[in-house]
Design a protein around this motif. Structure first.
Motif, PDB file in Angstrom:
ATOM      1  N   TYR A  42       0.857  -1.172   0.000  1.00 57.07           N
ATOM      2  CA  TYR A  42       0.000   0.000   0.000  1.00 57.07           C
ATOM      3  C   TYR A  42       0.907   1.240   0.000  1.00 57.07           C
ATOM      4  O   TYR A  42       2.098   1.142   0.302  1.00 57.07           O
ATOM      5  CB  TYR A  42      -0.866   0.046   1.267  1.00 57.07           C
ATOM      6  N   LYS A  55      -3.562  12.349   1.598  1.00 55.79           N
ATOM      7  CA  LYS A  55      -4.407  11.397   0.867  1.00 55.79           C
ATOM      8  C   LYS A  55      -4.614  10.132   1.684  1.00 55.79           C
ATOM      9  O   LYS A  55      -3.870   9.846   2.625  1.00 55.79           O
ATOM     10  CB  LYS A  55      -3.775  11.054  -0.485  1.00 55.79           C
ATOM     11  N   GLU A  56      -5.636   9.365   1.292  1.00 49.73           N
ATOM     12  CA  GLU A  56      -5.902   8.103   1.967  1.00 49.73           C
ATOM     13  C   GLU A  56      -4.904   7.033   1.505  1.00 49.73           C
ATOM     14  O   GLU A  56      -4.351   7.118   0.411  1.00 49.73           O
ATOM     15  CB  GLU A  56      -7.330   7.636   1.671  1.00 49.73           C
ATOM     16  N   ARG A  57      -4.724   6.041   2.349  1.00 49.21           N
ATOM     17  CA  ARG A  57      -3.873   4.928   1.983  1.00 49.21           C
ATOM     18  C   ARG A  57      -4.531   4.157   0.851  1.00 49.21           C
ATOM     19  O   ARG A  57      -5.737   3.889   0.890  1.00 49.21           O
ATOM     20  CB  ARG A  57      -3.648   4.016   3.192  1.00 49.21           C
ATOM     21  N   GLU A  58      -3.758   3.787  -0.162  1.00 43.60           N
ATOM     22  CA  GLU A  58      -4.305   3.063  -1.298  1.00 43.60           C
ATOM     23  C   GLU A  58      -3.522   1.774  -1.548  1.00 43.60           C
ATOM     24  O   GLU A  58      -2.310   1.701  -1.303  1.00 43.60           O
ATOM     25  CB  GLU A  58      -4.290   3.929  -2.574  1.00 43.60           C
ATOM     26  N   TRP A  79       0.713  -5.007   9.632  1.00 37.67           N
ATOM     27  CA  TRP A  79       1.281  -3.892   8.875  1.00 37.67           C
ATOM     28  C   TRP A  79       2.737  -3.660   9.255  1.00 37.67           C
ATOM     29  O   TRP A  79       3.134  -3.836  10.404  1.00 37.67           O
ATOM     30  CB  TRP A  79       0.510  -2.597   9.165  1.00 37.67           C
ATOM     31  N   GLN A 130       0.692   5.724   0.943  1.00 39.48           N
ATOM     32  CA  GLN A 130      -0.085   6.872   1.417  1.00 39.48           C
ATOM     33  C   GLN A 130       0.711   8.138   1.176  1.00 39.48           C
ATOM     34  O   GLN A 130       1.800   8.314   1.740  1.00 39.48           O
ATOM     35  CB  GLN A 130      -0.421   6.731   2.904  1.00 39.48           C
TER      36      GLN A 130
END
Length: 118
Positions: A37, A43-46, A108, A39
């Motif tokens: 992922y 912005k949001e984590r993608e 994570w 981030q």
């Protein structure tokens, strides 16, 4: 201790390449689907890329298709993200994630910074 440790981030000019690594410990690596992922600031984590437990099946977000490649080495409990043709918009903190096949348990890493600029 269950742990994911990323490495390989840094600064690179546009068009350059980096290879990220994520090494797992404390759990049975082969029973987890692994992903990268990212981030970016504000912005949001993608989700960037995912690789199956075995067999090598992969998926990528559209913005990195053809430029990034995710791989895993189950013998070394490690996944990789080869990033080529990097763009400034790839600048972000990149996180490694593991999700257990049956329980859905998620682990994570601490993240590694990737900066693409002149």
């Amino acid at each position: 201790q269950v742990q994911l440790v990323e490495s390989g981030g840094g600064w690179v000019q546009p068009g350059g390449s980096l290879r990220l690594s994520c090494t797992a410990s404390g759990f049975t690596f082969v029973t987890y689907t692994m992903s990268w992922y990212r981030q970016a600031p504000g912005k949001e984590r993608e989700l960037v890329a995912t690789i199956a437990r075995v067999g090598g099946s992969t998926n990528y977000t559209d913005s990195v298709k053809g430029r990034f490649a995710i791989s895993r080495d189950n013998a070394r409990n490690t996944i990789y993200l080869q990033m080529n043709s990097l763009k400034p918009e790839d600048t972000a903190v990149y996180y490694c994630n593991a999700v257990h096949l049956f329980s859905g348990r998620s682990v994570w890493g601490q993240g590694t910074q990737v900066t693409v600029s002149l």
